[in-house]
Design an enzyme around this catalytic site. Structure first.
Site, PDB file in Angstrom:
ATOM      1  N   GLY A  14     -24.846  23.933  24.827  1.00 40.44           N
ATOM      2  CA  GLY A  14     -25.780  23.506  25.863  1.00 40.44           C
ATOM      3  C   GLY A  14     -25.524  24.151  27.207  1.00 40.44           C
ATOM      4  O   GLY A  14     -25.570  23.477  28.246  1.00 40.44           O
ATOM      5  N   THR A  15     -25.278  25.459  27.222  1.00 41.06           N
ATOM      6  CA  THR A  15     -24.904  26.134  28.460  1.00 41.06           C
ATOM      7  C   THR A  15     -25.999  26.087  29.524  1.00 41.06           C
ATOM      8  O   THR A  15     -25.710  26.112  30.722  1.00 41.06           O
ATOM      9  CB  THR A  15     -24.537  27.607  28.178  1.00 41.06           C
ATOM     10  OG1 THR A  15     -25.599  28.220  27.440  1.00 41.06           O
ATOM     11  CG2 THR A  15     -23.268  27.692  27.353  1.00 41.06           C
ATOM     12  N   ARG A  16     -27.272  25.982  29.089  1.00 39.81           N
ATOM     13  CA  ARG A  16     -28.375  25.960  30.059  1.00 39.81           C
ATOM     14  C   ARG A  16     -28.448  24.642  30.840  1.00 39.81           C
ATOM     15  O   ARG A  16     -29.202  24.528  31.801  1.00 39.81           O
ATOM     16  CB  ARG A  16     -29.707  26.230  29.357  1.00 39.81           C
ATOM     17  CG  ARG A  16     -29.920  27.707  29.048  1.00 39.81           C
ATOM     18  CD  ARG A  16     -31.298  27.940  28.494  1.00 39.81           C
ATOM     19  NE  ARG A  16     -31.418  27.528  27.108  1.00 39.81           N
ATOM     20  CZ  ARG A  16     -32.557  27.365  26.457  1.00 39.81           C
ATOM     21  NH1 ARG A  16     -33.707  27.542  27.076  1.00 39.81           N
ATOM     22  NH2 ARG A  16     -32.584  27.008  25.194  1.00 39.81           N
ATOM     23  N   MET A  17     -27.663  23.648  30.421  1.00 43.70           N
ATOM     24  CA  MET A  17     -27.624  22.388  31.165  1.00 43.70           C
ATOM     25  C   MET A  17     -26.786  22.528  32.440  1.00 43.70           C
ATOM     26  O   MET A  17     -26.843  21.676  33.318  1.00 43.70           O
ATOM     27  CB  MET A  17     -27.043  21.269  30.292  1.00 43.70           C
ATOM     28  CG  MET A  17     -27.885  20.900  29.091  1.00 43.70           C
ATOM     29  SD  MET A  17     -29.536  20.279  29.496  1.00 43.70           S
ATOM     30  CE  MET A  17     -29.167  18.741  30.310  1.00 43.70           C
ATOM     31  N   ASN A 232     -32.980  21.260  26.815  1.00 48.53           N
ATOM     32  CA  ASN A 232     -32.089  22.411  26.942  1.00 48.53           C
ATOM     33  C   ASN A 232     -31.752  22.764  28.387  1.00 48.53           C
ATOM     34  O   ASN A 232     -31.012  23.719  28.621  1.00 48.53           O
ATOM     35  CB  ASN A 232     -32.719  23.634  26.268  1.00 48.53           C
ATOM     36  CG  ASN A 232     -32.824  23.461  24.772  1.00 48.53           C
ATOM     37  OD1 ASN A 232     -31.820  23.386  24.087  1.00 48.53           O
ATOM     38  ND2 ASN A 232     -34.041  23.365  24.266  1.00 48.53           N
TER      39      ASN A 232
END
Length: 249
Positions: A14-17, A232
């Protein structure tokens, strides 16, 4: 409902969080995404759930150790982020040991999935068919497209980056949610390869395998995108929160 097991794929980073917190632990309407999904499973009558996590997901493990759901919840670990089919493979021995005849596979970022929709998928379950949850959008963006056969069954789901220009024009998209006979999973999972743009093992490939083996794939169409939207990014989290509030009006 002992013949069905839910498998929630929660191993993504979940890096886009832009957060150190695991994506399924972000909150919508005061509850974590994961808890809302477990609520839906419980209300749908599902008794057993496997949550697939990554080796880095100690926060999810700790959260579930204090879980208050009246569900049997197991954890499975996906050692490396090799795609959704690999995540299901990571849980397969536990799925088999559960003696369930059907598995409902869900992404771990769908906070607004409704118990009624899961029930619809279970009502359509059969050892000779697969069901996939879809929705139609005016602007389907970068989602995987649903390609249908002439008889209306699903032929395949094509990931956006692998779409032809004709397929990009399709408005119906997959939601990464499936009801699959466990006996079919056992033979189909080893057939999935990573010969695609991302070099990942896509669970969506199970649709084409089913078609080749003469197993029909039915689409269960969600009423609204708000129910099946994934989270996302912080913007999508806010959108999911807005949709959740509409449910209580």
């Amino acid at each position: 409902m002992k013949d069905v097991i839910a498998v929630i794929l929660a191993a993504g980073k979940g890096t886009r969080m832009h957060s150190t917190q695991a994506k399924p632990l972000h909150k919508v309407d005061g509850r974590t995404i994961l808890d809302l999904m477990l609520d839906a499973c419980q209300l749908a009558g599902i008794e057993n759930v496997i949550v697939v996590v990554g080796p880095h997901n100690d926060d999810i493990r700790q959260h579930l150790s204090y879980d208050g759901h009246a569900l049997s919840i197991e954890l499975a670990t996906q050692a490396q982020p090799l795609g959704t089919a690999d995540a299901v493979r990571s849980a397969f021995e536990q799925i088999k040991a559960s003696k369930a005849r059907y598995a409902i596979v869900l992404p771990g970022d769908m906070p607004n999935i409704q118990a009624a929709t899961l029930k619809r998928m279970m009502l359509k379950r059969t050892q000779k068919a697969i069901n996939c949850l879809t929705v139609s959008l005016d602007q389907p963006a970068a989602y995987g497209r649903i390609v249908r056969n002439e008889d209306g069954t699903v032929a395949k789901i094509v990931e956006f980056r692998d779409c032809t220009p004709e397929q990009i024009s399709i408005r119906e998209i997959g939601t990464a949610t499936y009801s699959v006979p466990v006996s079919f999973l056992e033979t189909a999972l080893p057939q999935i390869e990573n010969d695609n743009a991302a070099h990942e093992y896509y669970f969506t490939d199970i649709i084409e395998i089913a078609n080749k083996e003469g197993l029909p794939v039915n689409a269960v169409v969600a009423d609204t995108y708000g129910e099946v939207m994934g989270v996302n990014s912080p913007e999508e989290l806010a959108a999911a929160q807005k949709w959740r509030k509409k449910l209580s009006l």
